[in-house]
Write a protein that holds these residues in place. Structure first.
Motif, PDB file in Angstrom:
ATOM      1  N   ASP A   1       0.867  -1.174   0.000  1.00  0.00           N
ATOM      2  CA  ASP A   1       0.000   0.000   0.000  1.00  0.00           C
ATOM      3  C   ASP A   1       0.910   1.232   0.000  1.00  0.00           C
ATOM      4  OD1 ASP A   1      -1.565   2.152   0.621  1.00  0.00           O
ATOM      5  OD2 ASP A   1      -2.166   1.405   2.597  1.00  0.00           O
ATOM      6  N   VAL A   2       1.167   1.755  -1.206  1.00  0.00           N
ATOM      7  CA  VAL A   2       2.220   2.762  -1.351  1.00  0.00           C
ATOM      8  C   VAL A   2       1.938   4.013  -0.500  1.00  0.00           C
ATOM      9  CG1 VAL A   2       3.488   4.212  -2.973  1.00  0.00           C
ATOM     10  CG2 VAL A   2       2.824   1.915  -3.644  1.00  0.00           C
ATOM     11  N   GLU A   3       0.687   4.508  -0.580  1.00  0.00           N
ATOM     12  CA  GLU A   3       0.385   5.707   0.215  1.00  0.00           C
ATOM     13  C   GLU A   3       0.516   5.453   1.707  1.00  0.00           C
ATOM     14  OE1 GLU A   3      -3.212   7.722  -0.831  1.00  0.00           O
ATOM     15  OE2 GLU A   3      -2.516   8.019  -2.896  1.00  0.00           O
ATOM     16  N   GLY A   4       0.058   4.265   2.100  1.00  0.00           N
ATOM     17  CA  GLY A   4       0.176   3.886   3.510  1.00  0.00           C
ATOM     18  C   GLY A   4       1.621   3.869   3.966  1.00  0.00           C
TER      19      GLY A   4
ATOM     20  N   TRP B   1       4.187   5.511   2.620  1.00  0.00           N
ATOM     21  CA  TRP B   1       4.755   6.873   2.703  1.00  0.00           C
ATOM     22  C   TRP B   1       4.278   7.588   3.963  1.00  0.00           C
ATOM     23  CZ3 TRP B   1       9.051   7.172   0.654  1.00  0.00           C
ATOM     24  CH2 TRP B   1       9.323   6.761  -0.649  1.00  0.00           C
ATOM     25  N   GLN B   2       3.029   7.300   4.342  1.00  0.00           N
ATOM     26  CA  GLN B   2       2.518   7.867   5.591  1.00  0.00           C
ATOM     27  C   GLN B   2       3.334   7.354   6.786  1.00  0.00           C
ATOM     28  OE1 GLN B   2       0.417  10.334   5.734  1.00  0.00           O
ATOM     29  NE2 GLN B   2       0.568  10.388   7.980  1.00  0.00           N
ATOM     30  N   GLU B   3       3.599   6.038   6.771  1.00  0.00           N
ATOM     31  CA  GLU B   3       4.416   5.453   7.844  1.00  0.00           C
ATOM     32  C   GLU B   3       5.813   6.054   7.871  1.00  0.00           C
ATOM     33  OE1 GLU B   3       4.653   1.187   8.131  1.00  0.00           O
ATOM     34  OE2 GLU B   3       2.534   0.948   7.640  1.00  0.00           O
TER      35      GLU B   3
ATOM     36  N   LYS C   1       6.597   9.051   6.916  1.00  0.00           N
ATOM     37  CA  LYS C   1       6.452  10.398   7.488  1.00  0.00           C
ATOM     38  C   LYS C   1       6.410  10.366   9.002  1.00  0.00           C
ATOM     39  CE  LYS C   1       4.004  13.404   4.378  1.00  0.00           C
ATOM     40  NZ  LYS C   1       2.617  13.443   3.900  1.00  0.00           N
TER      41      LYS C   1
ATOM     42  N   GLU D   1      11.496   5.833  -5.833  1.00  0.00           N
ATOM     43  CA  GLU D   1      10.091   5.694  -6.213  1.00  0.00           C
ATOM     44  C   GLU D   1       9.625   4.295  -5.848  1.00  0.00           C
ATOM     45  OE1 GLU D   1       8.887   6.212 -10.415  1.00  0.00           O
ATOM     46  OE2 GLU D   1      10.230   7.974 -10.326  1.00  0.00           O
TER      47      GLU D   1
ATOM     48  N   GLU E   1       6.424   1.751  -6.698  1.00  0.00           N
ATOM     49  CA  GLU E   1       5.187   1.541  -7.448  1.00  0.00           C
ATOM     50  C   GLU E   1       4.648   0.179  -7.081  1.00  0.00           C
ATOM     51  OE1 GLU E   1       5.735   1.718 -11.699  1.00  0.00           O
ATOM     52  OE2 GLU E   1       6.993   3.514 -11.444  1.00  0.00           O
TER      53      GLU E   1
ATOM     54  N   THR F   1       5.674  -5.416  -6.428  1.00  0.00           N
ATOM     55  CA  THR F   1       6.184  -4.094  -6.069  1.00  0.00           C
ATOM     56  C   THR F   1       7.420  -3.780  -6.893  1.00  0.00           C
ATOM     57  OG1 THR F   1       5.427  -4.446  -3.796  1.00  0.00           O
ATOM     58  CG2 THR F   1       7.072  -2.710  -4.120  1.00  0.00           C
TER      59      THR F   1
END
Ligand SMILES: Nc1ncnc2c1ncn2[C@@H]1O[C@H](COP(=O)(O)OP(=O)(O)O)[C@@H](O)[C@H]1O
Ligand SMILES: [Mg+2]
Length: 217
Positions: free
Chosen positions: A168-171, A173-175, A177, A199, A201, A208
């Motif tokens: 879960d790419v957005e997840g 990146w949130q982690e 952060k 990057e 994807e 992945t």
């Protein structure tokens, strides 16, 4: 380069130096001691009554296991190959070892010279591969991996593709952060210190792809 980046660079170098020291001490000191104990046990074994021999044999095989564990730990902390034989041999050795351990089919192309890379570059590249493969083995359930490192005129392009469960790419990146995904955060920070880019994807269930571009000059 900003002050914070200077500090990060300093900290990462300090961490690498520390790892090197621990790796050497583990291997040289603890490894030597275990080997000495093993030799003593072998001598004892010859003098003992038969009913005690299984205990000695078990102890010897436990020591063998520890020697191997210590070798693995120190190699992961700081592969001496990286210093002695250079990046390409170190990578080849590391990938082959992971392949054998995990049973995953890892296909790899190491298309670079590497002799001119700074030691900062070599370490970063090695750490990227190490973390990515560890993640694949630990999290992805992949059967196949394609790893490609290619040197163009001015940059190095690294692609690591797996056919696992995806991410879960957005997840993630949130982690990153929030300072939770420490492995990927570590890659990101190291890559950015060398003015590179990272990057990720992925599509659920379709694997992945990690892509890193590092400027070389
Ligand atoms: N190749 C991959 N396939 C599937 N999931 C992955 C992959 N790489 C990383 N992940 C996911 O991203 C998360 C963050 O990775 P990372 O920062 O290395 O932390 P850690 O490996 O310590 O959990 C992992 O917990 C995992 O859920
Ligand atoms: Mg990880």
């Amino acid at each position: 380069m900003g002050k914070n980046q200077d500090i990060s660079k300093f900290l990462i170098r300090a961490q690498e130096e520390e790892r090197k020291k621990i790796a050497r001490e583990l291997h040289d000191e603890v490894g030597q001691t275990l080997t000495a104990i093993k030799i003593n046990l072998e001598i004892l074994k010859r003098k003992l009554p038969p009913d005690l021999i299984p205990y000695i044999e078990e102890s010897i095989s436990l020591i063998d296991k520890s020697i191997e564990q210590i070798r693995d730990i120190s190699l992961n902390l700081r592969p001496s190959l990286l210093d002695n034989l250079g990046l390409k041999s170190a990578l080849r050795w590391y990938i082959e070892k992971q392949k054998e351990k995990s049973g995953i089919d890892i296909e790899y192309i190491l298309d670079f010279e590497g002799e001119s890379f700074s030691s900062d570059h070599s370490i970063v590249i090695f750490r990227i591969i190490q973390e990515s493969l560890t993640n694949i083995i630990r999290h992805s359930k992949a059967k196949r991996v394609l790893l490609n490192i290619k040197e163009n005129d001015e940059e190095l392009v690294i692609n690591i593709i797996d056919d696992g469960i995806g991410i879960d790419v957005e997840g993630v990146w949130q982690e990153v952060k929030e300072g939770r995904a420490l492995g990927i955060l570590g890659i990101k920070e190291r890559v950015e210190l060398l003015q590179g880019s990272l990057e990720i994807e992925s599509e659920k269930g379709k694997g992945t792809k990690i892509k890193v571009i590092l400027p070389l000059r």
